[in-house]
Write a protein that holds these residues in place. Structure first.
Motif: not given
Length: 321
Positions: A97-105
């Protein structure tokens, strides 16, 4: 919204905060009432409610994006979205599970560990580095590693050994994946100024659970070798390859990662190479760890006066992102 994520454990404990990630069977959650993040064993969760957007991987290899909501009257079972359809899965069948965000890091992971030895009697000093980096997207992943050992001693030439890897995977249905990678080795014991191996093939996760990943892959490789001995000509060869990889985790604070790849040559009769690595890691507080690593290389037909076998054993202390 993120700080309204709710987790209920099998003993009734309730946590409210922001879910960051679940990998290797452990969920990380940030809360307003603690300076440090909580880490929670995923298999102990009975209820979860979050409107965040997540990248999920299921036990059967299916990758999808969805929020997370336990069915109201059926704890331990989650409704997830797949192509606008609702799919019901057990919590234990979700392995990533990974919270998807727009940042690369937000999608980046990395670790580095170092070790140093010094002996006064013969002025022997040795510096060692073991590191890796990874990036995960919706349908593909990237990884890299760098390992190095440098030794110096009074009245003896400095010796060094360096190996590195860079690779990418594109994930298919039913836990299959396509991979492309490059392996690089500089090794004085085998007279290798630089060995570059570019390979591509197809692989599959045979076991994909919250405690163990086990995969196999095979394909073709192109091997180019340049040597420290100026009299030796560069050598190129086409090889087949077969690789196995295992990642074991969620065994208290201990994890193990190992892979082995065999390269039977298609253009040099009777030649076979193998690369083997093993990392045993013990987690410490604040994302620090102690790691013991072994790297082993074998070549049935090395150049003249070069060793068939070379290996390094490293004990290092490090930190991971």
């Amino acid at each position: 919204m993120a700080q309204n994520d709710t987790i209920v454990m099998d003993n009734g404990d309730k946590f409210i905060g922001e879910i960051k990630e679940m990998k290797n069977g452990v969920l990380t959650m940030e809360t307003d009432y603690s300076d440090s993040d909580f880490t929670i064993k995923w298999t102990h969760i009975k209820k979860i409610d979050s409107d965040q957007y997540y990248l999920l991987t299921l036990k059967d290899g299916l990758r999808l994006n969805s929020d997370l909501h336990t069915k109201p009257k059926d704890t331990g079972v989650v409704d997830v979205k797949n192509l606008d359809k609702i799919t019901t899965v057990k919590i234990e069948d979700i392995v990533y599970v990974k919270a998807v965000k727009t940042t690369f890091f937000s999608r980046l992971s990395a670790s580095v560990s170092v070790g140093y030895n010094f002996t006064k009697s013969n002025s022997l000093s040795q510096f060692t580095v073991r590191s890796n980096i990874g990036y995960i997207a919706d349908k593909w992943g990237f990884n890299g590693s760098y390992n190095s050992v440098r030794s110096s001693q009074e009245d003896v030439d400095e010796t060094q050994r360096t190996d590195a890897n860079i690779g990418a995977k594109y994930f298919l249905k039913n836990d299959w994946f396509v991979m492309l990678s490059g392996d690089f080795l500089s090794n004085e014991d085998q007279k290798l100024k630089l060995r570059s191996t570019i390979k591509g093939g197809l692989g599959k996760y045979i076991i994909h659970s919250n405690r163990v990943y086990f995969s196999a892959n095979s394909g073709l490789a192109w091997n180019n070798e340049r040597f420290t001995d100026a009299e030796e000509q560069n050598r190129n060869s086409l090889e087949a390859y077969l690789g196995l990889e295992i990642n074991m985790f969620d065994f208290d604070d201990i994890s193990l990662f190992s892979n082995i790849t065999a390269y039977p040559s298609l253009t040099e009769s009777g030649r076979i190479r193998t690369d083997f690595s093993l990392d045993l890691k013990y987690d410490l507080p604040l994302d620090f760890f102690i790691k013991v690593g072994l790297t082993h290389n074998f070549d049935s037909k090395p150049v003249e006066d070069a060793a068939k076998v070379d290996y390094i054993f490293q004990t290092t202390f490090g930190w991971e992102l």
